[in-house]
Design a protein around this motif. Structure first.
Motif, PDB file in Angstrom:
ATOM      1  N   THR A  79     -46.446 -25.950  40.547  1.00 44.21           N
ATOM      2  CA  THR A  79     -46.176 -25.715  39.120  1.00 44.21           C
ATOM      3  C   THR A  79     -46.046 -27.008  38.322  1.00 44.21           C
ATOM      4  O   THR A  79     -45.837 -26.957  37.112  1.00 44.21           O
ATOM      5  CB  THR A  79     -44.883 -24.891  38.948  1.00 44.21           C
ATOM      6  OG1 THR A  79     -43.774 -25.615  39.521  1.00 44.21           O
ATOM      7  CG2 THR A  79     -45.003 -23.536  39.635  1.00 44.21           C
ATOM      8  N   GLN A  80     -46.169 -28.168  38.982  1.00 44.65           N
ATOM      9  CA  GLN A  80     -46.077 -29.430  38.264  1.00 44.65           C
ATOM     10  C   GLN A  80     -47.295 -29.621  37.364  1.00 44.65           C
ATOM     11  O   GLN A  80     -48.409 -29.207  37.699  1.00 44.65           O
ATOM     12  CB  GLN A  80     -45.984 -30.602  39.252  1.00 44.65           C
ATOM     13  CG  GLN A  80     -44.744 -30.577  40.125  1.00 44.65           C
ATOM     14  CD  GLN A  80     -43.472 -30.715  39.325  1.00 44.65           C
ATOM     15  OE1 GLN A  80     -43.338 -31.596  38.480  1.00 44.65           O
ATOM     16  NE2 GLN A  80     -42.523 -29.836  39.588  1.00 44.65           N
ATOM     17  N   VAL A  81     -47.082 -30.273  36.222  1.00 44.63           N
ATOM     18  CA  VAL A  81     -48.155 -30.464  35.246  1.00 44.63           C
ATOM     19  C   VAL A  81     -49.312 -31.243  35.852  1.00 44.63           C
ATOM     20  O   VAL A  81     -50.483 -30.881  35.692  1.00 44.63           O
ATOM     21  CB  VAL A  81     -47.625 -31.181  33.984  1.00 44.63           C
ATOM     22  CG1 VAL A  81     -48.782 -31.526  33.047  1.00 44.63           C
ATOM     23  CG2 VAL A  81     -46.616 -30.303  33.264  1.00 44.63           C
ATOM     24  N   TYR A  82     -48.995 -32.328  36.568  1.00 47.40           N
ATOM     25  CA  TYR A  82     -50.081 -33.139  37.118  1.00 47.40           C
ATOM     26  C   TYR A  82     -50.813 -32.419  38.254  1.00 47.40           C
ATOM     27  O   TYR A  82     -51.984 -32.691  38.514  1.00 47.40           O
ATOM     28  CB  TYR A  82     -49.572 -34.515  37.583  1.00 47.40           C
ATOM     29  CG  TYR A  82     -48.431 -34.502  38.565  1.00 47.40           C
ATOM     30  CD1 TYR A  82     -48.643 -34.256  39.910  1.00 47.40           C
ATOM     31  CD2 TYR A  82     -47.138 -34.769  38.153  1.00 47.40           C
ATOM     32  CE1 TYR A  82     -47.601 -34.257  40.816  1.00 47.40           C
ATOM     33  CE2 TYR A  82     -46.081 -34.774  39.051  1.00 47.40           C
ATOM     34  CZ  TYR A  82     -46.323 -34.522  40.378  1.00 47.40           C
ATOM     35  OH  TYR A  82     -45.284 -34.524  41.274  1.00 47.40           O
ATOM     36  N   LEU A  84     -51.410 -29.064  38.256  1.00 53.78           N
ATOM     37  CA  LEU A  84     -52.333 -28.183  37.540  1.00 53.78           C
ATOM     38  C   LEU A  84     -53.494 -28.978  36.953  1.00 53.78           C
ATOM     39  O   LEU A  84     -54.645 -28.517  36.945  1.00 53.78           O
ATOM     40  CB  LEU A  84     -51.582 -27.438  36.439  1.00 53.78           C
ATOM     41  CG  LEU A  84     -50.453 -26.520  36.918  1.00 53.78           C
ATOM     42  CD1 LEU A  84     -49.714 -25.916  35.728  1.00 53.78           C
ATOM     43  CD2 LEU A  84     -50.989 -25.417  37.817  1.00 53.78           C
ATOM     44  N   ALA A  85     -53.179 -30.191  36.466  1.00 55.50           N
ATOM     45  CA  ALA A  85     -54.244 -31.048  35.939  1.00 55.50           C
ATOM     46  C   ALA A  85     -55.234 -31.421  37.027  1.00 55.50           C
ATOM     47  O   ALA A  85     -56.452 -31.432  36.805  1.00 55.50           O
ATOM     48  CB  ALA A  85     -53.633 -32.312  35.319  1.00 55.50           C
ATOM     49  N   LEU A 112     -52.699 -37.367  33.300  1.00 52.79           N
ATOM     50  CA  LEU A 112     -51.342 -36.826  33.292  1.00 52.79           C
ATOM     51  C   LEU A 112     -50.537 -37.275  34.506  1.00 52.79           C
ATOM     52  O   LEU A 112     -49.318 -37.297  34.475  1.00 52.79           O
ATOM     53  CB  LEU A 112     -51.383 -35.291  33.240  1.00 52.79           C
ATOM     54  CG  LEU A 112     -51.849 -34.670  31.925  1.00 52.79           C
ATOM     55  CD1 LEU A 112     -51.929 -33.163  32.057  1.00 52.79           C
ATOM     56  CD2 LEU A 112     -50.924 -35.061  30.793  1.00 52.79           C
ATOM     57  N   ARG A 113     -51.189 -37.646  35.578  1.00 49.73           N
ATOM     58  CA  ARG A 113     -50.487 -38.028  36.793  1.00 49.73           C
ATOM     59  C   ARG A 113     -50.415 -39.522  36.966  1.00 49.73           C
ATOM     60  O   ARG A 113     -49.881 -40.016  37.963  1.00 49.73           O
ATOM     61  CB  ARG A 113     -51.145 -37.390  38.007  1.00 49.73           C
ATOM     62  CG  ARG A 113     -52.617 -37.654  38.096  1.00 49.73           C
ATOM     63  CD  ARG A 113     -53.202 -37.064  39.334  1.00 49.73           C
ATOM     64  NE  ARG A 113     -52.884 -37.875  40.487  1.00 49.73           N
ATOM     65  CZ  ARG A 113     -53.122 -37.502  41.750  1.00 49.73           C
ATOM     66  NH1 ARG A 113     -53.636 -36.324  41.988  1.00 49.73           N
ATOM     67  NH2 ARG A 113     -52.835 -38.276  42.753  1.00 49.73           N
ATOM     68  N   HIS A 116     -46.615 -39.967  36.460  1.00 49.53           N
ATOM     69  CA  HIS A 116     -45.651 -39.017  37.008  1.00 49.53           C
ATOM     70  C   HIS A 116     -45.807 -38.716  38.488  1.00 49.53           C
ATOM     71  O   HIS A 116     -45.062 -37.893  39.009  1.00 49.53           O
ATOM     72  CB  HIS A 116     -45.748 -37.697  36.231  1.00 49.53           C
ATOM     73  CG  HIS A 116     -45.230 -37.812  34.835  1.00 49.53           C
ATOM     74  ND1 HIS A 116     -43.890 -37.964  34.552  1.00 49.53           N
ATOM     75  CD2 HIS A 116     -45.854 -37.830  33.644  1.00 49.53           C
ATOM     76  CE1 HIS A 116     -43.717 -38.047  33.249  1.00 49.53           C
ATOM     77  NE2 HIS A 116     -44.895 -37.976  32.680  1.00 49.53           N
ATOM     78  N   HIS A 143     -48.899 -40.699  27.338  1.00 50.21           N
ATOM     79  CA  HIS A 143     -49.092 -39.335  26.845  1.00 50.21           C
ATOM     80  C   HIS A 143     -50.024 -39.314  25.631  1.00 50.21           C
ATOM     81  O   HIS A 143     -50.906 -38.450  25.530  1.00 50.21           O
ATOM     82  CB  HIS A 143     -47.739 -38.723  26.478  1.00 50.21           C
ATOM     83  CG  HIS A 143     -46.865 -38.480  27.661  1.00 50.21           C
ATOM     84  ND1 HIS A 143     -45.497 -38.372  27.570  1.00 50.21           N
ATOM     85  CD2 HIS A 143     -47.151 -38.329  28.974  1.00 50.21           C
ATOM     86  CE1 HIS A 143     -44.981 -38.153  28.762  1.00 50.21           C
ATOM     87  NE2 HIS A 143     -45.976 -38.138  29.634  1.00 50.21           N
TER      88      HIS A 143
END
Length: 259
Positions: A79-82, A84-85, A112-113, A116, A143
């Protein structure tokens, strides 16, 4: 197999010099792939590019699989944004030959990663005084950078003819920045309802990111460190006590000379 998993986990999460070099190497790979995606976003797809995209997709998929394999909470990892990216990027690289639509804009999500992932924040906070003092500004810059080039690629795909070339990509970048800053020169405009909604999205989200960057640059420098007593997570770089509750703090530092 357990020993291999342990060695991989140490590379991704350990504190040894070898692990830090490995993570910085991955960050270098991320940066190079982002640059490649930006440069090739406006170029016609050729056989060599298709092959290179597939190879990059497989490498990113291998890295994703390794991170998922060593994760203690795989559901949270997914479920982390990076994360999914990464899935979007891998799909756009490996499945692009089967779709007529240009999916180049999805590949910029790789950015995005850049900050992070791989415990990079922890490494930078421990090793770089400059990063500790300007963490918010650095993250806000990343960002904003990702947003600008994702939306630029999206504008290029939606508003320009296929294979329009690098000059059209520059026009898309020009339109994105002019819209983001609400300058509105009007020499390049969106005429369709979808294009107008995209312009509104760029203005609303872009201005918010730009304001966040400006605020991070001009507000007094603070270091992120959570107070064990009250939870306050912003403190002066030389703080030894929490201003809110007076709890003694032990903010990690390398000293003046980094010794």
């Amino acid at each position: 197999m357990e020993e291999l998993q342990r060695q991989v986990r140490l590379l991704y999460t350990g504190r040894s010099k070898r692990a830090r070099r490995f993570r910085y190497g991955l960050i270098g790979f991320d940066a190079l792939t982002i640059l490649y995606f930006i440069v090739t976003a406006s170029l016609p797809v050729s056989a060599w590019m298709t092959g290179l995209n597939a190879a990059l997709g497989l490498l990113i998929l291998l890295d994703f699989t390794a991170r998922l394999w060593i994760s203690e909470n795989r559901r949270r990892e997914l479920t982390q944004v990076y994360t999914l990216a990464d899935l979007a990027v891998v799909g756009s690289l490996l499945l692009a030959p089967f779709f007529a639509a240009n999916l180049a804009f999805l590949r910029i999500l790789r950015g995005l990663r850049l900050i992070h992932s791989y415990h990079l924040l922890r490494d930078l906070r421990r090793e770089s005084v400059l990063f500790r003092r300007h963490e918010d500004a650095i993250l806000a810059t990343v960002h904003l950078f990702v947003f600008v080039f994702v939306t630029t690629s999206l504008v290029f795909v939606l508003a320009f003819e296929e294979h329009a070339g690098p000059a059209a990509y520059v026009d898309a970048l020009y339109f994105t920045v002019a819209t983001l800053t609400t300058t509105g020169f009007g020499d390049i405009t969106m005429t369709t309802p979808g294009g107008k909604l995209l312009s509104v999205f760029i203005m609303v989200v872009g201005v918010a990111l730009f304001v966040r960057l400006a605020r991070a640059m001009f507000q007094p420098s603070k270091i992120k460190y959570k107070c064990p007593s009250c939870g306050l997570n912003r403190h002066d770089p030389d703080a030894i006590h929490c201003k809110h509750c007076g709890e003694p703090l032990k903010i990690e530092t390398e000293g003046v000379n980094g010794d």
